[in-house]
Write an enzyme that holds these catalytic residues in place. Sequence first.
Site, PDB file in Angstrom:
ATOM      1  N   ASP A  37       1.107  -0.907   0.047  1.00 45.03           N
ATOM      2  CA  ASP A  37       0.118  -0.033   0.237  1.00 45.03           C
ATOM      3  C   ASP A  37       1.045   1.219  -0.243  1.00 45.03           C
ATOM      4  O   ASP A  37       0.761   2.695   0.256  1.00 45.03           O
ATOM      5  CB  ASP A  37      -0.745  -0.342   1.259  1.00 45.03           C
ATOM      6  CG  ASP A  37      -1.693  -0.876   1.007  1.00 45.03           C
ATOM      7  OD1 ASP A  37      -2.332  -1.043  -0.020  1.00 45.03           O
ATOM      8  OD2 ASP A  37      -2.659  -0.986   1.900  1.00 45.03           O
ATOM      9  N   HIS A 240      30.284   6.544  -4.012  1.00 46.87           N
ATOM     10  CA  HIS A 240      28.979   6.320  -3.552  1.00 46.87           C
ATOM     11  C   HIS A 240      28.586   6.056  -1.817  1.00 46.87           C
ATOM     12  O   HIS A 240      28.166   5.107  -1.725  1.00 46.87           O
ATOM     13  CB  HIS A 240      28.825   5.726  -4.436  1.00 46.87           C
ATOM     14  CG  HIS A 240      28.776   6.015  -5.648  1.00 46.87           C
ATOM     15  ND1 HIS A 240      28.902   5.087  -7.120  1.00 46.87           N
ATOM     16  CD2 HIS A 240      29.623   7.145  -5.921  1.00 46.87           C
ATOM     17  CE1 HIS A 240      28.831   6.225  -7.855  1.00 46.87           C
ATOM     18  NE2 HIS A 240      29.405   7.184  -7.269  1.00 46.87           N
ATOM     19  N   ASP A 257      28.513  15.667  -0.743  1.00 46.74           N
ATOM     20  CA  ASP A 257      28.326  15.520  -2.183  1.00 46.74           C
ATOM     21  C   ASP A 257      27.036  15.568  -2.598  1.00 46.74           C
ATOM     22  O   ASP A 257      25.781  14.346  -2.267  1.00 46.74           O
ATOM     23  CB  ASP A 257      28.852  14.938  -2.768  1.00 46.74           C
ATOM     24  CG  ASP A 257      28.667  13.875  -4.704  1.00 46.74           C
ATOM     25  OD1 ASP A 257      27.595  15.174  -4.917  1.00 46.74           O
ATOM     26  OD2 ASP A 257      29.251  13.664  -5.595  1.00 46.74           O
ATOM     27  N   ASP A 268      24.429  19.696  -8.386  1.00 55.43           N
ATOM     28  CA  ASP A 268      25.471  18.919  -7.535  1.00 55.43           C
ATOM     29  C   ASP A 268      26.792  19.295  -7.854  1.00 55.43           C
ATOM     30  O   ASP A 268      27.483  19.475  -7.951  1.00 55.43           O
ATOM     31  CB  ASP A 268      25.401  17.894  -9.541  1.00 55.43           C
ATOM     32  CG  ASP A 268      26.473  16.525  -9.477  1.00 55.43           C
ATOM     33  OD1 ASP A 268      26.716  16.425  -7.633  1.00 55.43           O
ATOM     34  OD2 ASP A 268      27.242  16.210 -10.184  1.00 55.43           O
ATOM     35  N   HIS A 347      37.919   8.323 -10.797  1.00 47.34           N
ATOM     36  CA  HIS A 347      37.174   8.710 -11.756  1.00 47.34           C
ATOM     37  C   HIS A 347      37.024   9.640 -12.876  1.00 47.34           C
ATOM     38  O   HIS A 347      38.061  10.154 -12.952  1.00 47.34           O
ATOM     39  CB  HIS A 347      35.693   9.337 -10.555  1.00 47.34           C
ATOM     40  CG  HIS A 347      35.913  10.318  -9.828  1.00 47.34           C
ATOM     41  ND1 HIS A 347      35.882  11.660 -10.164  1.00 47.34           N
ATOM     42  CD2 HIS A 347      36.191   9.921  -8.528  1.00 47.34           C
ATOM     43  CE1 HIS A 347      35.988  12.273  -9.150  1.00 47.34           C
ATOM     44  NE2 HIS A 347      36.553  11.314  -8.252  1.00 47.34           N
ATOM     45  N   HIS A 351      30.685  15.149 -15.506  1.00 50.69           N
ATOM     46  CA  HIS A 351      29.296  14.258 -16.709  1.00 50.69           C
ATOM     47  C   HIS A 351      29.058  15.359 -17.382  1.00 50.69           C
ATOM     48  O   HIS A 351      28.110  17.143 -16.255  1.00 50.69           O
ATOM     49  CB  HIS A 351      28.971  13.822 -16.014  1.00 50.69           C
ATOM     50  CG  HIS A 351      28.590  13.782 -14.399  1.00 50.69           C
ATOM     51  ND1 HIS A 351      27.305  14.417 -13.997  1.00 50.69           N
ATOM     52  CD2 HIS A 351      29.022  13.489 -12.880  1.00 50.69           C
ATOM     53  CE1 HIS A 351      27.230  14.632 -12.709  1.00 50.69           C
ATOM     54  NE2 HIS A 351      28.169  14.376 -12.735  1.00 50.69           N
ATOM     55  N   HIS A 358      23.619  12.532 -13.709  1.00 54.92           N
ATOM     56  CA  HIS A 358      24.749  12.314 -14.917  1.00 54.92           C
ATOM     57  C   HIS A 358      23.800  12.440 -15.994  1.00 54.92           C
ATOM     58  O   HIS A 358      22.751  11.338 -16.760  1.00 54.92           O
ATOM     59  CB  HIS A 358      24.572  10.671 -14.642  1.00 54.92           C
ATOM     60  CG  HIS A 358      25.593  10.732 -13.768  1.00 54.92           C
ATOM     61  ND1 HIS A 358      26.684   9.128 -13.742  1.00 54.92           N
ATOM     62  CD2 HIS A 358      26.266  11.943 -12.593  1.00 54.92           C
ATOM     63  CE1 HIS A 358      27.106  10.010 -12.175  1.00 54.92           C
ATOM     64  NE2 HIS A 358      27.313  11.768 -12.206  1.00 54.92           N
ATOM     65  N   GLU A 381      34.326  18.015 -11.225  1.00 55.06           N
ATOM     66  CA  GLU A 381      34.697  17.446 -10.099  1.00 55.06           C
ATOM     67  C   GLU A 381      36.178  16.884  -9.692  1.00 55.06           C
ATOM     68  O   GLU A 381      36.084  15.225  -9.814  1.00 55.06           O
ATOM     69  CB  GLU A 381      33.631  16.503  -9.802  1.00 55.06           C
ATOM     70  CG  GLU A 381      33.275  15.144 -10.661  1.00 55.06           C
ATOM     71  CD  GLU A 381      31.653  14.317 -10.225  1.00 55.06           C
ATOM     72  OE1 GLU A 381      31.748  14.331  -9.262  1.00 55.06           O
ATOM     73  OE2 GLU A 381      30.725  14.834 -10.906  1.00 55.06           O
ATOM     74  N   TYR A 385      41.882  10.226  -3.405  1.00 58.00           N
ATOM     75  CA  TYR A 385      41.276   9.217  -2.321  1.00 58.00           C
ATOM     76  C   TYR A 385      42.397   8.664  -1.759  1.00 58.00           C
ATOM     77  O   TYR A 385      42.995   7.322  -2.785  1.00 58.00           O
ATOM     78  CB  TYR A 385      40.317   8.941  -2.674  1.00 58.00           C
ATOM     79  CG  TYR A 385      39.246   9.243  -3.343  1.00 58.00           C
ATOM     80  CD1 TYR A 385      38.202  10.440  -3.354  1.00 58.00           C
ATOM     81  CD2 TYR A 385      39.090   9.333  -4.677  1.00 58.00           C
ATOM     82  CE1 TYR A 385      37.070  11.107  -3.592  1.00 58.00           C
ATOM     83  CE2 TYR A 385      38.214  10.804  -5.218  1.00 58.00           C
ATOM     84  CZ  TYR A 385      37.012  10.994  -4.859  1.00 58.00           C
ATOM     85  OH  TYR A 385      36.990  11.844  -4.878  1.00 58.00           O
ATOM     86  N   ARG A 410      36.949  15.346  -2.353  1.00 59.82           N
ATOM     87  CA  ARG A 410      36.546  16.105  -4.058  1.00 59.82           C
ATOM     88  C   ARG A 410      36.177  17.179  -3.254  1.00 59.82           C
ATOM     89  O   ARG A 410      34.938  17.658  -2.855  1.00 59.82           O
ATOM     90  CB  ARG A 410      35.451  14.531  -4.339  1.00 59.82           C
ATOM     91  CG  ARG A 410      34.927  15.163  -5.533  1.00 59.82           C
ATOM     92  CD  ARG A 410      34.445  14.020  -5.691  1.00 59.82           C
ATOM     93  NE  ARG A 410      32.949  13.967  -5.673  1.00 59.82           N
ATOM     94  CZ  ARG A 410      32.469  12.637  -4.816  1.00 59.82           C
ATOM     95  NH1 ARG A 410      33.723  11.725  -4.185  1.00 59.82           N
ATOM     96  NH2 ARG A 410      32.056  12.280  -3.980  1.00 59.82           N
ATOM     97  N   GLU A 412      33.473  20.110  -6.147  1.00 57.98           N
ATOM     98  CA  GLU A 412      32.601  20.060  -7.512  1.00 57.98           C
ATOM     99  C   GLU A 412      31.857  21.049  -7.588  1.00 57.98           C
ATOM    100  O   GLU A 412      31.464  21.083  -6.912  1.00 57.98           O
ATOM    101  CB  GLU A 412      31.850  18.771  -7.651  1.00 57.98           C
ATOM    102  CG  GLU A 412      30.677  18.582  -8.510  1.00 57.98           C
ATOM    103  CD  GLU A 412      30.037  16.854  -8.489  1.00 57.98           C
ATOM    104  OE1 GLU A 412      29.969  16.465  -7.779  1.00 57.98           O
ATOM    105  OE2 GLU A 412      29.323  16.754  -9.789  1.00 57.98           O
TER     106      GLU A 412
HETATM  107  N1  GLY Z   1      27.313  13.381  -7.032  1.00 51.19           N
HETATM  108  C1  GLY Z   1      27.255  11.797  -8.828  1.00 51.19           C
HETATM  109  C2  GLY Z   1      28.728  12.464  -8.826  1.00 51.19           C
HETATM  110  O1  GLY Z   1      28.956  13.588  -8.547  1.00 51.19           O
HETATM  111  O2  GLY Z   1      28.390  12.523 -10.470  1.00 51.19           O
HETATM  112 MN    MN Z   2      29.003  14.665 -10.912  1.00 51.02          MN
HETATM  113 MN    MN Z   3      28.344  14.691  -7.383  1.00 48.62          MN
END
Ligand code: GLY
Ligand code: MN
Ligand code: MN
Length: 442
Positions: A37, A240, A257, A268, A347, A351, A358, A381, A385, A410, A412
């Site tokens: 429900d 993540h 983040d 972001d 990474h 993006h 994304h 970003e 690490y 990081r 961003e």
């Molecule tokens: N928050 C997701 C990224 O930075 O890509």
């Molecule tokens: Mn991002």
């Molecule tokens: Mn981010």
Amino acid sequence: MHIQRERHQARRATLNQRLQPGLLIYPTARVQCRNYDNDFPFRYDSSFYYLTGFYEPEAVLVMQLGAEPQAILFCQPKNESREIWEGFLYGPEAACEVFGMDNAFAVDQLDSKLLELMAGNQRVYFPTGFDAQWDARVLSLACKAANRARGGVDTPIEFIDVRAAIDELRLFKDESEIGLMREAGRISSEAHIRAMQTARPGQFEYEVEAELLYHFMKQGSRSPAYGSIVASGANATCLHYSENNRRMQAGELLLIDAGCELHGYAADITRTFPVSGKFSGPQKDIYELVLAAMNASFEQVKPGTPRIAYHDASVRTLTQGLIDLKILSGTVDGLIEQEAYKQFYMHGTGHWLGLDVHDAGRYKINGEPRPLEAGMMLTVEPGLYFRPLLADSPASYVEVPAHFMHIGVRIEDDLLVTPTGHENLTALTPKTVAEIEATMAR
Ligand code: GLY
Ligand code: MN
Ligand code: MN
């Protein structure tokens, strides 16, 4: 709600110009059950919303593409007794008017209307391969249409994934989208400032998350754009991290983040700051290196520059800095060639950003990184690490000096590519060591 029917009509007209004549079928997202429900909060499909502005569940856009295009919305019928439980529904009649459709029907008429519309269309555009139930439904209707058709009437023989064409439109933001994203950036920047001013040792990470969400919602955002990452100490080295349930200790860094979603559009932002308000020496060394990488990347965000250039700029700056800090040894070019930086920077540097965090849009064209163009929106970003080596780490990986171990940084921001360079939509968020320490002292 933020309804701009002329914008959505214009987007549908542009899509019609870019496609061959045919029938377009684009459903919104499904409602997902959370438990008995109780459903997960509904979020419309981004491309469906981009073309319609319609935000109710159980809706499908159908377009007859060609010289005389028609946009038809299928949505839940008006039902006042159901609305007592579930809330307001437009119903086809009002939806047709408010959202600028040529026609609208109750969604339970979709199959019968599609059968009619398929007679006379060779081509069907829809998001193929995205949802197996929709694939089966469309193919089975096309089969029925073919069986029913009298000689000489075309029925669908081509099924084309329409997502690439819509993604390409979504990649270039119009003035209204830019306005919303500026707002999302402002609100999210303010939330980060609030986090800096309220975080202190002994709190749990989720208490800081609560400050972010509070500010987002007070400013009219109904949801974060993605799961907020509030990562203290070694948690900051998990890219993540989502648990947000650790108690923060004095002397640690906190990586946040988080960004809000405003009328569908994402911000972001990442900032990393010392829980106690002052960076230690090693924390500052790493922080300033990541910030230098970000500044080097910013220089590459302008029309005509290949998209990958801003990633390469961060990689070069970070690699040189890792040599200077005696973490890596060798030449910059040699270490970049060996991808030695990937031990600490695993990474990409950003993006596309828009209705999805994304966002839609190709990064390469014919295998080549596409040049940046005005109207694109992207994140920058860079990060570093420092984690212990794993049993299966590559033999080339180096031991991390103890004073850098467990540091994760990081930074961003969200950039709009403009005709002359870029505009930073999240510039309000404190970023230098001095700005962050001053903000936290207030
Ligand atoms: N928050 C997701 C990224 O930075 O890509
Ligand atoms: Mn991002
Ligand atoms: Mn981010």
